[in-house]
Design a protein around this motif. Structure first.
Motif, PDB file in Angstrom:
ATOM      1  N   GLU A   1      -5.050   6.621   0.067  1.00  0.00           N
ATOM      2  CA  GLU A   1      -4.286   5.391   0.254  1.00  0.00           C
ATOM      3  C   GLU A   1      -4.732   4.395  -0.802  1.00  0.00           C
ATOM      4  O   GLU A   1      -5.934   4.155  -0.964  1.00  0.00           O
ATOM      5  CB  GLU A   1      -4.503   4.813   1.647  1.00  0.00           C
TER       6      GLU A   1
ATOM      7  N   CYS B   1      -5.202  13.407  -0.818  1.00  0.00           N
ATOM      8  CA  CYS B   1      -4.335  12.293  -0.435  1.00  0.00           C
ATOM      9  C   CYS B   1      -5.174  11.031  -0.306  1.00  0.00           C
ATOM     10  O   CYS B   1      -6.172  11.006   0.430  1.00  0.00           O
ATOM     11  CB  CYS B   1      -3.632  12.576   0.892  1.00  0.00           C
TER      12      CYS B   1
ATOM     13  N   THR C   1       0.861  -1.200   0.000  1.00  0.00           N
ATOM     14  CA  THR C   1       0.000   0.000   0.000  1.00  0.00           C
ATOM     15  C   THR C   1       0.888   1.238   0.000  1.00  0.00           C
ATOM     16  O   THR C   1       2.020   1.194   0.501  1.00  0.00           O
ATOM     17  CB  THR C   1      -0.916   0.070   1.252  1.00  0.00           C
ATOM     18  N   CYS C   2       0.366   2.310  -0.568  1.00  0.00           N
ATOM     19  CA  CYS C   2       1.091   3.575  -0.532  1.00  0.00           C
ATOM     20  C   CYS C   2       0.084   4.721  -0.614  1.00  0.00           C
ATOM     21  O   CYS C   2      -1.118   4.499  -0.758  1.00  0.00           O
ATOM     22  CB  CYS C   2       2.118   3.658  -1.663  1.00  0.00           C
ATOM     23  N   VAL C   3       0.598   5.927  -0.523  1.00  0.00           N
ATOM     24  CA  VAL C   3      -0.257   7.109  -0.615  1.00  0.00           C
ATOM     25  C   VAL C   3      -0.092   7.730  -1.995  1.00  0.00           C
ATOM     26  O   VAL C   3       1.033   7.902  -2.483  1.00  0.00           O
ATOM     27  CB  VAL C   3       0.109   8.121   0.495  1.00  0.00           C
TER      28      VAL C   3
ATOM     29  N   ILE D   1      -7.433  10.031   2.868  1.00  0.00           N
ATOM     30  CA  ILE D   1      -6.657  10.307   4.086  1.00  0.00           C
ATOM     31  C   ILE D   1      -7.058  11.668   4.644  1.00  0.00           C
ATOM     32  O   ILE D   1      -7.035  12.672   3.916  1.00  0.00           O
ATOM     33  CB  ILE D   1      -5.145  10.268   3.771  1.00  0.00           C
TER      34      ILE D   1
END
Length: 258
Positions: free
Chosen positions: A62, A60, A9-11, A118
């Protein structure tokens, strides 16, 4: 695809001018971090985004990069592609593609990739990392060569020492009770900024002891064919890897292990 190999996972941070893929593990706990920057103008004919406010004009999310990569891979032959942030059963990045057909009727295929929005109070965690005060900055050898060496070393030990100096020399070393192996690279060259940043004697080696899997994971993920690849070393603390391509820059931080 590169990023899906580096993290589950990342942003995804969207601003009016750029897209960023960010991984921010706690370096103090041995976690890696990543900062990948793409200029939107290089990828989109049209780009419209509206952030939370005029002052905080960004979004933002995720995301699971593998889901995004899988959706895009099935649409490689699309005539046109549109990505929208939508609200379905949950927030989604909806990818709509106009695919070529033999008839005059267009065929539109849609993929919904679930994301988490986010909250603004957490945004401070996803700002651009500072360039560390490095001891050595050096160009990397060809990534494929480096990957082959690291793959072999992983069979011998879980840890390796990466060392380099300001004379264009880099060594990868493994030492165990049974074996001692060193691979030498010479004449790699040093970026011009390193000459000002480093206070070390040019032949003096800075080194970092790394978890082999972290370095191997970075090298395995490379779908980007960088025009420049370089490494900044903070002696016994951090390895900062940078890949530069026409449209993309990717920074990857690997902390040392004791």
């Amino acid at each position: 695809m590169t990023i899906s190999k580096l993290t589950k996972t990342c942003v995804l941070r969207l601003t009016p001018d750029n897209l960023f893929f960010i991984l921010s593990e706690k370096v103090a706990n041995g976690g890696v971090s990543m900062w990948c920057e793409l200029a939107q103008a290089n990828f989109f004919d049209e780009y419209q985004m509206e952030g939370v406010t005029q002052e905080d004009n960004e979004i933002c999310l995720e995301v699971v990069p593998e889901n995004l990569a899988r959706a895009l891979k099935t649409l490689q032959n699309a005539k046109a592609l549109k990505v929208k942030l939508t609200k379905k059963h949950c927030p989604c990045l909806t990818i709509a593609a106009d695919l070529p057909t033999l008839s005059t009727v267009s065929r539109v295929v849609m993929h919904d990739v679930p994301v988490d929005v986010i909250p603004r109070k957490l945004w401070h965690e996803f700002k651009e990392p500072h360039m560390p005060n490095f001891d050595v900055s050096i160009y990397l050898p060809p990534l494929k060569t480096l990957k082959n060496v690291v793959d072999r070393m992983k069979n011998l030990s879980n840890f390796l020492v990466l060392e380099a100096n300001m004379s264009g020399e880099m060594n990868l070393k493994i030492e165990t009770d049974l074996v001692s192996v060193t691979t030498h690279f010479k004449d790699l060259g040093n970026p011009p900024w390193g000459e000002d940043g480093s206070q070390r004697d040019s032949d003096s080696m800075a080194q970092a002891r790394l978890d082999v899997r972290r370095l191997q994971q970075f090298l395995m993920g490379q779908q980007v064919n960088p025009t420049k690849a370089l490494c900044n070393l903070v002696h016994q603390r951090l390895v900062h890897l940078i890949l530069l391509h026409e449209d993309v820059s990717l920074q990857y931080f690997i902390p040392t292990v004791a």
